[in-house]
Each structure stands twice: as structure tokens, then as C-alpha cells.
Design a protein around this motif. Structure first.
Motif, PDB file in Angstrom:
ATOM      1  N   ASN A   1     -26.189 -27.154  14.314  1.00 52.69           N
ATOM      2  CA  ASN A   1     -27.489 -26.878  13.690  1.00 52.69           C
ATOM      3  C   ASN A   1     -28.301 -28.126  13.326  1.00 52.69           C
ATOM      4  OD1 ASN A   1     -26.951 -23.954  13.513  1.00 52.69           O
ATOM      5  ND2 ASN A   1     -25.461 -24.566  11.974  1.00 52.69           N
ATOM      6  N   VAL A   2     -27.763 -29.315  13.607  1.00 54.47           N
ATOM      7  CA  VAL A   2     -28.510 -30.540  13.299  1.00 54.47           C
ATOM      8  C   VAL A   2     -29.516 -30.811  14.413  1.00 54.47           C
ATOM      9  CG1 VAL A   2     -28.357 -33.054  13.073  1.00 54.47           C
ATOM     10  CG2 VAL A   2     -26.753 -31.573  11.840  1.00 54.47           C
ATOM     11  N   VAL A   3     -30.783 -31.014  14.019  1.00 54.47           N
ATOM     12  CA  VAL A   3     -31.861 -31.262  14.978  1.00 54.47           C
ATOM     13  C   VAL A   3     -32.085 -32.754  15.169  1.00 54.47           C
ATOM     14  CG1 VAL A   3     -34.320 -30.907  15.472  1.00 54.47           C
ATOM     15  CG2 VAL A   3     -32.972 -29.081  14.412  1.00 54.47           C
ATOM     16  N   SER A   4     -32.087 -33.515  14.072  1.00 52.09           N
ATOM     17  CA  SER A   4     -32.304 -34.955  14.167  1.00 52.09           C
ATOM     18  C   SER A   4     -31.704 -35.642  12.952  1.00 52.09           C
ATOM     19  CB  SER A   4     -33.800 -35.282  14.275  1.00 52.09           C
ATOM     20  OG  SER A   4     -34.466 -34.941  13.078  1.00 52.09           O
ATOM     21  N   VAL A   5     -31.471 -36.951  13.087  1.00 54.29           N
ATOM     22  CA  VAL A   5     -30.922 -37.771  12.005  1.00 54.29           C
ATOM     23  C   VAL A   5     -31.726 -39.061  11.924  1.00 54.29           C
ATOM     24  CG1 VAL A   5     -28.912 -39.024  11.133  1.00 54.29           C
ATOM     25  CG2 VAL A   5     -28.589 -36.839  12.325  1.00 54.29           C
ATOM     26  N   GLU A   6     -32.211 -39.375  10.718  1.00 62.88           N
ATOM     27  CA  GLU A   6     -32.899 -40.636  10.491  1.00 62.88           C
ATOM     28  C   GLU A   6     -32.063 -41.486   9.545  1.00 62.88           C
ATOM     29  OE1 GLU A   6     -36.889 -40.073   9.142  1.00 62.88           O
ATOM     30  OE2 GLU A   6     -37.239 -38.389  10.531  1.00 62.88           O
ATOM     31  N   VAL A   7     -31.948 -42.783   9.853  1.00 62.12           N
ATOM     32  CA  VAL A   7     -31.150 -43.691   9.036  1.00 62.12           C
ATOM     33  C   VAL A   7     -31.984 -44.919   8.685  1.00 62.12           C
ATOM     34  CG1 VAL A   7     -28.978 -44.949   8.826  1.00 62.12           C
ATOM     35  CG2 VAL A   7     -29.120 -42.977  10.360  1.00 62.12           C
ATOM     36  N   GLU A   8     -31.989 -45.282   7.407  1.00 62.76           N
ATOM     37  CA  GLU A   8     -32.685 -46.487   6.974  1.00 62.76           C
ATOM     38  C   GLU A   8     -31.976 -47.066   5.756  1.00 62.76           C
ATOM     39  OE1 GLU A   8     -37.130 -48.055   5.616  1.00 62.76           O
ATOM     40  OE2 GLU A   8     -36.816 -45.962   6.214  1.00 62.76           O
ATOM     41  N   ASN A   9     -31.401 -48.277   5.936  1.00 59.20           N
ATOM     42  CA  ASN A   9     -30.702 -48.965   4.835  1.00 59.20           C
ATOM     43  C   ASN A   9     -29.658 -48.087   4.168  1.00 59.20           C
ATOM     44  OD1 ASN A   9     -32.329 -51.254   5.238  1.00 59.20           O
ATOM     45  ND2 ASN A   9     -33.924 -50.436   3.885  1.00 59.20           N
ATOM     46  N   HIS A  10     -28.819 -47.458   4.981  1.00 57.49           N
ATOM     47  CA  HIS A  10     -27.721 -46.598   4.503  1.00 57.49           C
ATOM     48  C   HIS A  10     -28.199 -45.313   3.832  1.00 57.49           C
ATOM     49  CE1 HIS A  10     -25.072 -49.899   5.471  1.00 57.49           C
ATOM     50  NE2 HIS A  10     -25.697 -50.699   4.615  1.00 57.49           N
ATOM     51  N   SER A  11     -29.493 -44.992   3.962  1.00 55.17           N
ATOM     52  CA  SER A  11     -30.014 -43.720   3.488  1.00 55.17           C
ATOM     53  C   SER A  11     -30.231 -42.802   4.682  1.00 55.17           C
ATOM     54  CB  SER A  11     -31.337 -43.919   2.735  1.00 55.17           C
ATOM     55  OG  SER A  11     -31.116 -44.621   1.528  1.00 55.17           O
ATOM     56  N   TYR A  12     -29.743 -41.562   4.564  1.00 58.44           N
ATOM     57  CA  TYR A  12     -29.767 -40.624   5.686  1.00 58.44           C
ATOM     58  C   TYR A  12     -30.689 -39.446   5.395  1.00 58.44           C
ATOM     59  CZ  TYR A  12     -25.607 -43.015   7.470  1.00 58.44           C
ATOM     60  OH  TYR A  12     -24.747 -43.955   7.958  1.00 58.44           O
ATOM     61  N   LYS A  13     -31.359 -38.995   6.442  1.00 54.93           N
ATOM     62  CA  LYS A  13     -32.145 -37.775   6.381  1.00 54.93           C
ATOM     63  C   LYS A  13     -31.730 -36.937   7.587  1.00 54.93           C
ATOM     64  CE  LYS A  13     -36.905 -36.065   6.579  1.00 54.93           C
ATOM     65  NZ  LYS A  13     -38.340 -36.440   6.628  1.00 54.93           N
TER      66      LYS A  13
END
Length: 302
Positions: free
Chosen positions: A242-254
Motif C-alpha cells: 500500500n505504499v505509494v511513495s517515500v520521501e527522505v530528508e535528513n533522517h526524516s521520512y514521509k
């Protein structure tokens, strides 16, 4: 509520390219109706058929009770159009452009628009010397001089800086308050979310969804999980169901997911089994921009 635009199974092709495929929709009097989608989705072709600029290959189309490409002269008296690029002579002053366009109509709301759009200080400035935001104000004035019943805006804030874009949104809202129905195309999801009463999402020439901005998010749930971690890997997260996309920035995940609860279960189980710590975990509801990404992902995997 009265419907001022009715579209039934509209289609348009250019050779082997099907720009618009069997689209049906309606626009209600007094609303701001958005047509959104990526570049090449068919937005401009659709709005050009509504304006009578292009003749459809199939389907039925009615704007203010008229067939646009057959009754264009009569339609032009009742609609306003702001194109992506309006051809105005570079050395023509704002006052000269407004006076020229006003001469095309028996009556205008010229003085009111100059006041509404704050054009007094720019009347003796040449068009080429205006900033992008002021050029948009001028072309908006030219499109609405005759107080049209429907105003068509094709990517109205393209190329504007964030401040100028928000000023333009305020002006569009003011025109709506005067009773004007507005149809606009955009690929700025924030613009559609802030301005539009209803939104039609078009992808590859097809209508994929139509509702209020909030209704779209409720009908097609797009939610994400946000958290911090120094140990989780992108490849693991993107592979979850069910995961559509993953964004990563400075060890923070969306993590954009169609099923928050299931995705959260897999993340917590994996972290527990592997001794991985996560912080600031929270559920957040997606925006139209997230929904836009959701549709694009589906297009690429189709």
C-alpha cells in the motif's frame, strides 16, 4: 444549481494521439471549477474546446446554451479568456491596451477593473516593463472588461513568484464574488486546493476524478506517515504493501500510503524485530499535491 457548461463524451485527437478521451462533466453557475493534471494531460485542449477555439471530434458540448465552435461570435460576447500568453505589443502602455480592448465592446467595467486590480499606478507603464505579476493583472483586466458570465484561465499563475501568485488568487476570488463563473487549468495543486469549489483530475486525456478538493481526498484516501529514524532504509519502506511513495530528508521520512494502519503495523513490527528506534511518529492526511503524486505513480506503473 444551474449548469452553465455541459460536456458529454467529449473527445479530440491529433493523428494517433488521443488528447481528450470521452470526458463528461458539468460546471455550475458561480463556481470556480479547476481542471488539473500533469503537462500533456489534455487540460489545454479541453478548455480550448470549451472556448470554441478547437472543434471536438466527438461528443456534445454546451456553454451558456451555445455550441462553442458553431456559435463562436455569440459566445465571445459572453465569455472572457486569459490565455497562457496574451499577445500585447511590448511598447504599448497599459492604458492604451485597456482602451483598445474596451473599444471592442459596447459597454465595459473598465473603471471598476482598474480599481479592483490596482492598475492606477501602472497606466502609463509599457507592457514589456511590467513584472510577471503585473502582466497577469493587465491580461486579467483585458479578459474581463465586458463583464463575462464565464471566465476561462489557462495556467493563470504559471511563472509567477509565490507572492504574486497569492495576490492573483485574491483577485480571482474577488471576480467570483461578483458572480463570475471561472474555469481554470493548473498543475499547481495548492492553487486548485485554495481556489476551486470543484476539481476535475485529468490524466492521459481521461477524467479520473471529479469532486470538491476535500471530497477527492475523502473518496480516494491518500494519507502518509511521518517520523524520524537514523536506521530505516528507503528500499524497505517503498517495498511495503500500500505504499505509494517515500520521501527522505535528513533522517526524516514521509511515507505516502493508501492504508495507514497496515503500513504502520509493518513499520513497527520491523523496528521491534530489528531493534530500530523511530521518533516523532504521526499520522497525517495528504493534500491534493499528494493525490497528484498518487495518480502519477499509478500512470507510471499501468
Amino acid at each position: 444549481m444551474e449548469e452553465v457548461i455541459k460536456v458529454d463524451h467529449l473527445s479530440k485527437s491529433y493523428g494517433n494521439v488521443h488528447a481528450v478521451k470521452d470526458i463528461s462533466l458539468s460546471v455550475r453557475k458561480g463556481e470556480i471549477f479547476g481542471i488539473i493534471g500533469p503537462n500533456g494531460a489534455g487540460k489545454t485542449t479541453t478548455i480550448e474546446m470549451l472556448e470554441g477555439v478547437r472543434k471536438p471530434d466527438g461528443g456534445e458540448l454546451s456553454v451558456l446554451g451555445l455550441t462553442p465552435h458553431k456559435q463562436l461570435r455569440e459566445l465571445n460576447k459572453r465569455i472572457g479568456v486569459q490565455f497562457q500568453a496574451t499577445a500585447i505589443q511590448k511598447k504599448m502602455k497599459v492604458k492604451e491596451a485597456i482602451d483598445l480592448f474596451a473599444s471592442f465592446y459596447p459597454t465595459t467595467q473598465k473603471d471598476h477593473l482598474i480599481e479592483l486590480l490596482g492598475l492606477h499606478e501602472k497606466m502609463n507603464v509599457m507592457f514589456d516593463d511590467l513584472s510577471g505579476g503585473w502582466k497577469q493583472r493587465v491580461t486579467l483586466a483585458l479578459a474581463t472588461l465586458h463583464k463575462p458570465e464565464i471566465l476561462f484561465l489557462d495556467e493563470p499563475s504559471m511563472g509567477l513568484d509565490p507572492h504574486a501568485r497569492r495576490e492573483l488568487w485574491g483577485l480571482i476570488g474577488a471576480l467570483k464574488e461578483q458572480g463570475c463563473t471561472i474555469v481554470l487549468t493548473t498543475h499547481y495543486m495548492e492553487e486548485a486546493e485554495k481556489l476551486c469549489d470543484r476539481v476535475a483530475m485529468i490524466y492521459s486525456g481521461e477524467l479520473r476524478a471529479l469532486d470538491t478538493p476535500q471530497g477527492l481526498l475523502n473518496q480516494i484516501p491518500v494519507h502518509y506517515l511521518a517520523f524520524d529514524s537514523e536506521e530505516l532504509e528507503y528500499d524497505f519502506l517503498i517495498s511495503l504493501p500500500n505504499v505509494v511513495s517515500v520521501e527522505v530528508e535528513n533522517h526524516s521520512y514521509k511515507v505516502l500510503s493508501e492504508d495507514q494502519q497496515t503500513t504502520a503495523y509493518y513499520i513497527f513490527k520491523y523496528c521491534y524485530d530489528n531493534g530500530i528506534q523511530i521518533q516523532n511518529f504521526r499520522f497525517e492526511k495528504g493534500s491534493l499535491d499528494d493525490l497528484f503524486v498518487h495518480f502519477l505513480e499509478k500512470e507510471e506503473t499501468a
